[in-house]
Design a protein around this motif. Structure first.
Motif, mmCIF file in Angstrom:
data_model
loop_
_atom_site.group_PDB
_atom_site.id
_atom_site.type_symbol
_atom_site.label_atom_id
_atom_site.label_comp_id
_atom_site.label_asym_id
_atom_site.label_seq_id
_atom_site.Cartn_x
_atom_site.Cartn_y
_atom_site.Cartn_z
ATOM 1 N N LYS A 91 0.844 -1.192 0.000
ATOM 2 C CA LYS A 91 0.000 0.000 0.000
ATOM 3 C C LYS A 91 0.879 1.241 0.000
ATOM 4 N N ASN A 92 0.394 2.288 -0.648
ATOM 5 C CA ASN A 92 1.120 3.559 -0.671
ATOM 6 C C ASN A 92 1.351 4.073 0.742
ATOM 7 N N GLY A 93 2.474 4.733 0.939
ATOM 8 C CA GLY A 93 2.787 5.337 2.229
ATOM 9 C C GLY A 93 3.464 4.400 3.206
ATOM 10 N N THR A 94 3.874 3.232 2.741
ATOM 11 C CA THR A 94 4.467 2.241 3.643
ATOM 12 C C THR A 94 5.646 2.811 4.422
ATOM 13 N N ARG A 95 6.590 3.411 3.740
ATOM 14 C CA ARG A 95 7.784 3.912 4.431
ATOM 15 C C ARG A 95 7.419 4.984 5.453
ATOM 16 N N GLU A 96 6.510 5.878 5.095
ATOM 17 C CA GLU A 96 6.092 6.924 6.034
ATOM 18 C C GLU A 96 5.477 6.301 7.284
ATOM 19 N N ARG A 97 4.624 5.304 7.092
ATOM 20 C CA ARG A 97 4.020 4.633 8.250
ATOM 21 C C ARG A 97 5.078 3.952 9.102
ATOM 22 N N MET A 98 6.016 3.272 8.438
ATOM 23 C CA MET A 98 7.087 2.600 9.182
ATOM 24 C C MET A 98 7.855 3.604 10.035
ATOM 25 N N GLU A 99 8.279 4.700 9.432
ATOM 26 C CA GLU A 99 9.095 5.691 10.146
ATOM 27 C C GLU A 99 8.310 6.355 11.268
ATOM 28 N N THR A 100 7.032 6.651 11.021
ATOM 29 C CA THR A 100 6.218 7.314 12.036
ATOM 30 C C THR A 100 6.012 6.422 13.250
ATOM 31 N N LEU A 101 5.656 5.167 13.006
ATOM 32 C CA LEU A 101 5.435 4.254 14.134
ATOM 33 C C LEU A 101 6.744 3.926 14.838
ATOM 34 N N ALA A 102 7.806 3.733 14.078
ATOM 35 C CA ALA A 102 9.110 3.446 14.684
ATOM 36 C C ALA A 102 9.559 4.590 15.588
ATOM 37 N N LYS A 158 -3.450 -4.920 7.696
ATOM 38 C CA LYS A 158 -4.893 -4.684 7.651
ATOM 39 C C LYS A 158 -5.271 -3.337 8.250
ATOM 40 N N CYS A 159 -4.385 -2.751 9.040
ATOM 41 C CA CYS A 159 -4.652 -1.460 9.667
ATOM 42 C C CYS A 159 -3.970 -0.296 8.938
ATOM 43 N N ALA A 160 -3.406 -0.565 7.759
ATOM 44 C CA ALA A 160 -2.640 0.463 7.053
ATOM 45 C C ALA A 160 -3.453 1.724 6.779
ATOM 46 N N ASN A 161 -4.704 1.567 6.373
ATOM 47 C CA ASN A 161 -5.518 2.749 6.075
ATOM 48 C C ASN A 161 -5.776 3.576 7.329
ATOM 49 N N ALA A 162 -6.091 2.918 8.438
ATOM 50 C CA ALA A 162 -6.332 3.637 9.686
ATOM 51 C C ALA A 162 -5.050 4.320 10.160
ATOM 52 N N CYS A 163 -3.934 3.639 10.016
ATOM 53 C CA CYS A 163 -2.641 4.199 10.408
ATOM 54 C C CYS A 163 -2.319 5.422 9.549
ATOM 55 N N THR A 194 -0.471 1.959 18.927
ATOM 56 C CA THR A 194 0.617 1.072 18.517
ATOM 57 C C THR A 194 0.289 -0.401 18.752
ATOM 58 N N ASN A 195 -0.690 -0.678 19.583
ATOM 59 C CA ASN A 195 -1.102 -2.072 19.779
ATOM 60 C C ASN A 195 -1.698 -2.669 18.508
ATOM 61 N N ARG A 196 -2.111 -1.818 17.584
ATOM 62 C CA ARG A 196 -2.684 -2.287 16.317
ATOM 63 C C ARG A 196 -1.608 -2.507 15.254
ATOM 64 N N CYS A 197 -0.367 -2.132 15.557
ATOM 65 C CA CYS A 197 0.725 -2.233 14.590
ATOM 66 C C CYS A 197 1.427 -3.589 14.734
ATOM 67 N N PRO A 198 1.448 -4.398 13.670
ATOM 68 C CA PRO A 198 2.112 -5.700 13.765
ATOM 69 C C PRO A 198 3.634 -5.602 13.879
ATOM 70 N N ASN A 199 4.204 -4.435 13.603
ATOM 71 C CA ASN A 199 5.649 -4.247 13.744
ATOM 72 C C ASN A 199 6.025 -3.650 15.099
ATOM 73 N N ALA A 200 5.047 -3.318 15.926
ATOM 74 C CA ALA A 200 5.317 -2.637 17.190
ATOM 75 C C ALA A 200 6.289 -3.404 18.084
#
Length: 111
Positions: free
Chosen positions: A40-51, A79-84, A96-102
């Motif tokens: 899904k688009n925005g993957t890297r941004e989501r990764m960096e933001t949650l990290a 599955k939570c990418a859109n909400a994230c 962050t409990n919804r993030c599988p990489n947390a």
């Protein structure tokens, strides 16, 4: 260099999919490649933001290519990418409990 940059540079102006040998040179299987390009688009941004919520920097993610790949594949098909992504765009916290990489980010945390 991020995974996204690596692929963007590698795939620029290509009219064909990479060969298995080219993928092997990048340390990827065909399945890894397919998962990354269908993320899904925005993957890297989501990764960096949650990290960042765990004190993990982009450099820390990129220090281990295999780990960065695993994080990107998981995030790109979450599955939570859109909400994230919506939370990031609205500037609100994402649970962050919804993030599988947390748990990985927590293990990587310098604190």
């Amino acid at each position: 260099m991020t995974i996204a940059t690596l692929f963007r540079d590698f795939l620029t102006d290509r009219e064909r999919a990479p060969t298995d040998r080219e993928l092997a040179d990048l340390g990827l299987s065909r399945a890894d490649f397919t998962r990354l390009i269908t993320s899904k688009n925005g993957t890297r941004e989501r990764m960096e933001t949650l990290a960042a919520r765990f004190g993990v920097t982009p450099a820390m993610i990129d220090a281990d290519f295999g780990l960065a790949l695993e994080l990107a594949e998981t995030c790109g098909h979450c599955k939570c990418a859109n909400a994230c992504q919506n939370a990031i765009e609205l500037g609100v916290d994402f649970d962050t409990n919804r993030c599988p990489n947390a748990s990985i980010y927590a293990d990587m945390s310098p604190t």
